[in-house]
Write an enzyme that holds these catalytic residues in place. Structure first.
Site, short mmCIF file in Angstrom:
data_model
loop_
_atom_site.label_atom_id
_atom_site.label_comp_id
_atom_site.label_asym_id
_atom_site.label_seq_id
_atom_site.Cartn_x
_atom_site.Cartn_y
_atom_site.Cartn_z
N ASP A 1 -15.31 -109.92 6.82
CA ASP A 1 -15.35 -109.77 5.36
C ASP A 1 -14.00 -110.11 4.74
O ASP A 1 -13.93 -110.69 3.64
CB ASP A 1 -15.78 -108.35 4.98
CG ASP A 1 -14.89 -107.27 5.59
OD1 ASP A 1 -14.32 -107.50 6.68
OD2 ASP A 1 -14.79 -106.18 4.99
N THR B 1 -8.15 -76.67 -7.67
CA THR B 1 -8.09 -77.29 -6.35
C THR B 1 -8.92 -78.57 -6.31
O THR B 1 -8.47 -79.59 -5.77
CB THR B 1 -8.57 -76.30 -5.27
OG1 THR B 1 -7.68 -75.18 -5.23
CG2 THR B 1 -8.59 -76.97 -3.90
#
Length: 239
Positions: A91, A170
């Site tokens: 790729d 968080t």
């Protein structure tokens, strides 16, 4: 009478397979598959197939007369300046050729934001100089949860969490570290490349590209068909 398909371009990624038909040099009928490659190949019968795969292909696939598979051993219109070409993903090769096809006579940087992030440089002389491989967006999020006891996996909900560079929870901090971390990483790599190349043409592609293109400190060209363009150029080059 239906127009004859010249070749089917098959791009095998980590999570799906994309096929594109080429008719009279035009790319049409792009389709994303979740099926096994075997079923896709059988679906197209004896039509010429040009395959780029990030996964190792079975020998019976490589050996079929109507299939051309891309690798570092293929006849290419670019030179690979790479210490371990046998490990270079097809790729990345296809995207490098596609960049040269889309933007000839320029130093091209290809940023591919998928499962992994790759940043590759192709000089205007047609030489692939190598680049960077790093975790992609969701991989970063999953890894932080996987390798700790208390951090949550936000990879399936991050779009609802999106925040600025300083998180206030968080989950926002995990988003910031993943999303904004990629942006700063790309900008840093581009800055380093500009020390040796005063002119760089930057192309962004991959499934997550649209989240990042407006955030980078560079003029960015979208390259949604860059692998297909490279595959077709290589297929034509080998005929």
């Amino acid at each position: 009478m239906a127009e004859k398909i010249e070749v089917i371009l098959i791009d095998v990624g980590n999570t799906s397979v994309k096929t594109t038909e080429v008719i009279n040099g035009e790319f049409v009928n792009t389709r994303v598959w979740k099926e096994e490659l075997l079923l896709i190949i059988e679906h197209y019968g004896s039509v010429p197939l040009m395959v780029s795969s990030v996964k190792k292909l079975d020998k019976w696939i490589v050996g079929r007369k109507n299939i051309t598979s891309l690798s570092h051993l293929s006849k290419l219109p670019i030179e690979l300046d790479y210490k371990t070409p046998e490990t270079l993903g097809a790729d990345r090769i296809a995207a490098a050729v596609g960049a040269m096809e889309m933007f000839p006579d320029q130093n091209n940087v290809i940023i591919d934001l998928g499962t992994c992030m790759t940043i590759d440089l192709v000089e205007k002389e047609g030489v692939f100089r190598g680049g960077v491989i790093a975790p992609g967006l969701k991989m970063r999020m999953k890894a932080m949860s996987h390798f700790t006891d208390s951090l949550p996996d936000i990879s399936n909900e991050w779009e609802r969490i999106m925040s600025g560079e300083l998180g206030k929870s968080t989950k926002e901090c995990l988003f910031s570290g993943s999303f904004w971390g990629i942006i700063h990483e790309i900008n840093g790599v581009l800055q380093t490349m500009r020390q040796d190349f005063t002119s760089l043409n930057t192309i962004i592609t991959g499934g997550d590209a649209h989240y990042f293109e407006s955030k980078l400190k560079a003029h960015i060209f979208a390259g949604s068909k860059i692998v297909q363009k490279g595959l077709y150029r290589i297929w034509k080059y080998q005929q």
